[in-house]
Enzyme design. Structure first.
Site, PDB file in Angstrom:
ATOM      1  CE1 TYR A   1       1.047  -0.347   4.417  1.00  0.00           C
ATOM      2  CE2 TYR A   1       0.097   1.851   4.370  1.00  0.00           C
ATOM      3  CZ  TYR A   1       0.866   0.890   5.001  1.00  0.00           C
ATOM      4  OH  TYR A   1       1.443   1.174   6.215  1.00  0.00           O
TER       5      TYR A   1
ATOM      6  CE  LYS B   1       3.051   3.388   3.328  1.00  0.00           C
ATOM      7  NZ  LYS B   1       3.232   3.522   4.763  1.00  0.00           N
TER       8      LYS B   1
ATOM      9  CD  GLU C   1      10.261   1.678  10.248  1.00  0.00           C
ATOM     10  OE1 GLU C   1      10.086   2.665   9.525  1.00  0.00           O
ATOM     11  OE2 GLU C   1      10.098   0.510   9.845  1.00  0.00           O
TER      12      GLU C   1
ATOM     13  CG  LEU D   1       8.319   2.461   4.701  1.00  0.00           C
ATOM     14  CD1 LEU D   1       8.188   1.386   3.631  1.00  0.00           C
ATOM     15  CD2 LEU D   1       6.957   2.988   5.069  1.00  0.00           C
TER      16      LEU D   1
END
Ligand SMILES: Cc1ncc(COP(=O)(O)O)c(C=O)c1O
Length: 287
Positions: A31, A150, A182, A206
């Protein structure tokens, strides 16, 4: 709200797919989420590039070229009755055809991907959150080794993010093998001795579109910065800690695991970067 499903625009409530869609059965898809200000998508080319990277990562052919994507996304934006939007784009490996096994891990052959998009009103950080900062908790990063994709299979991120929600906080900061990776739904920056630090792009994070822009702005405006591995000790002794994402933009984390970060208020570099980001955004939107 008007959605897009496999070439058609229709009311969101009427968009239907098969229960055998690989996205539903396996979480087999990817996505993107594109922020839209005054009906203009922000950094769309960059989002489409990352979408291509995610599709490559799961070995799924891109059903559209860049121009086709752009046209469809702009049409979706036009069809909403609100101007600031968050456009969600999802591509899954589709639904097995008649005669194919309904559920088999192996890729189905000759099946078109499912392309689904919808827009919802953009919810950015509140003025209160910007002014006061937010709190975060830490947790071991127990996700897979391909976090640069993702992927729609977000169960680890969901469980991790819920830890923050349960603690009344905005984000979970993840640590892997003693180093910062992250946030559950954001990238994390550290300020130490006046230098902005960012963990390097790798398969373990990401790389955010906002992350890239923050580093671009730091370079363009002479803000000292370094892209390198950041230890847990550096995270815990940071002068400033930020979370960044397309919807939340730059948000200062002022408390980590109940301990104040630096002075316990949004720091000067966070405020400067937020101002640079807002100026850049408005320039781009006016162009
Ligand atoms: C795990 C993760 N990392 C980083 C980000 C930030 O990416 P971007 O700045 O492109 O929104 C997100 C955004 O949703 C995310 O889910």
């Amino acid at each position: 709200m008007i959605a897009y499903l496999n070439g058609q625009f229709l009311p969101l409530a009427e968009a239907k797919i098969s229960v055998l869609d690989r996205g539903f059965v396996f979480g087999d898809g990817i996505y993107e989420l594109v922020p839209v200000y005054s009906r203009k998508p922000f950094r769309l080319d960059e989002h489409l590039r990352r979408l291509q990277g995610s599709l490559d990562g799961i070995r799924l052919a891109n059903p559209h070229g860049v121009a086709e994507w752009r046209e469809r996304i702009l049409k979706l934006i036009e069809r909403q009755d609100f101007a600031d939007q968050s456009v969600y784009i999802q591509v899954t490996r589709g639904t097995p055809a008649e005669g194919q096994p309904p559920r088999d891990h192996a890729f189905p052959q000759g099946v078109p991907p499912t392309v689904f998009m919808f827009a919802q009103p953009l919810v950015t950080a509140t003025a209160g959150q910007k002014a006061a900062g937010v709190c975060a908790v830490t947790a071991p990063d127990n996700r897979w080794q391909r976090c640069n994709i993702k992927a729609i299979s977000l169960l680890p991120n969901i469980l991790l993010r819920q830890q923050a929600v349960d603690a009344g906080c905005a984000e979970t900061v993840m640590l892997r093998d003693g180093f910062l990776s992250e946030g559950a739904a954001s990238n994390i920056f550290v300020v130490k001795d006046g230098v902005l630090l960012a963990p390097p792009p790798s398969n373990l994070i990401l790389t955010g579109i906002t992350y890239d822009l923050v580093l671009e702005l730091a370079a363009a405006h002479g803000m000292p910065h370094e892209v390198r591995a950041i230890s847990e000790a550096e995270v815990r002794s940071a002068a400033e800690l930020w979370m960044t994402s397309s919807t939340k933009e730059i948000m200062a984390i002022v408390k980590l695991d109940g301990v104040p970060v630096g002075a316990g208020v949004p720091g000067p570099l966070a405020q400067r970067m937020d101002a640079l980001y807002q100026t850049f955004k408005h320039q781009v939107m006016r162009a």
